[in-house]
Design a protein around this motif. Sequence first.
Motif, PDB file in Angstrom:
ATOM      1  N   UNK A   8      10.208  -2.854   7.718  1.00 59.26           N
ATOM      2  CA  UNK A   8       9.522  -3.769   8.638  1.00 59.26           C
ATOM      3  C   UNK A   8       8.141  -4.129   8.115  1.00 59.26           C
ATOM      4  N   UNK A   9       7.435  -3.129   7.560  1.00 62.13           N
ATOM      5  CA  UNK A   9       6.099  -3.364   7.018  1.00 62.13           C
ATOM      6  C   UNK A   9       6.162  -4.309   5.825  1.00 62.13           C
ATOM      7  N   UNK A  10       7.157  -4.111   4.963  1.00 64.70           N
ATOM      8  CA  UNK A  10       7.320  -4.977   3.799  1.00 64.70           C
ATOM      9  C   UNK A  10       7.583  -6.418   4.227  1.00 64.70           C
ATOM     10  N   UNK A  16       4.368  -7.995   5.493  1.00 65.77           N
ATOM     11  CA  UNK A  16       3.432  -8.269   4.404  1.00 65.77           C
ATOM     12  C   UNK A  16       3.855  -9.502   3.602  1.00 65.77           C
ATOM     13  N   UNK A  17       5.155  -9.607   3.309  1.00 65.87           N
ATOM     14  CA  UNK A  17       5.651 -10.735   2.521  1.00 65.87           C
ATOM     15  C   UNK A  17       5.436 -12.064   3.245  1.00 65.87           C
ATOM     16  N   UNK A  18       5.453 -12.037   4.567  1.00 63.68           N
ATOM     17  CA  UNK A  18       5.220 -13.261   5.334  1.00 63.68           C
ATOM     18  C   UNK A  18       3.769 -13.738   5.249  1.00 63.68           C
ATOM     19  N   UNK A  19       2.881 -12.875   4.734  1.00 62.62           N
ATOM     20  CA  UNK A  19       1.463 -13.229   4.635  1.00 62.62           C
ATOM     21  C   UNK A  19       1.111 -13.895   3.310  1.00 62.62           C
ATOM     22  N   UNK A  20       2.030 -13.878   2.364  1.00 63.93           N
ATOM     23  CA  UNK A  20       1.764 -14.498   1.066  1.00 63.93           C
ATOM     24  C   UNK A  20       1.476 -15.988   1.256  1.00 63.93           C
TER      25      UNK A  20
END
Length: 222
Positions: free
Chosen positions: A83-85, A88-92
């Motif tokens: 879930x954390x990954x 985080x990837x959505x913030x790129x």
Amino acid sequence: MAVNSVTGPGSNAAQVSNTSGATLASNFETFLSLLTTQLRNQSPLDPLDTNQFTQQLVQFAGVEQQLKTNDTLSALLLSSQTAQAGAALNLVGREVTAFGQTSQLSDGKATWNLDSPKAGVTATITIRDSTGALVYTGKKDLKSGDQDFVWDGKRTDGTKAPEGLYTISVDAKDAAGNAVEVTSEVAGVVEGVDLSTGEAILLIGDIRVPLGQLKSVKALKA
């Protein structure tokens, strides 16, 4: 953009738990076989001590319960990391602000956001390079709330510092000389995510920001 795959400690823990479970099952089967043989061949005049068997059964049950607990914790950890990954990837590609002391000196400037809880605060600003060596120190009057502090890359003696990562520390006091806690923040566009340590680390240039330090997220203006 280099994004690492999710390989955290949860998968290793699951493998160890599965191996331990197989070993426990094998030992338990051996124990039951020995117990059955001993009971079948015991002397009626000198029966075996049932307390010892009961204690061993309790020990097996306790170990089995611990292994099941470990399996559950490993599954929860893996789910949390996944879930954390994803978050985080959505913030790129998005502009973020995060709590932190390290900023990047580039094109002759490094910027921090300082948040003061009150006005009339005098802050002693100290900046160190990546080796911890003192580079700059100076004073700045702070107002209440958020405000930028832009360092021009010049050392205290006026010479120019090389580009790279620099860390700020703020020692602030009010007019009465009382210490005031001033937080520092950094901002920038997320260029990638490092997942190699099991914790999502946002990459803003050379700045590494743990996902838990995130304060705000903005969409880039078209």
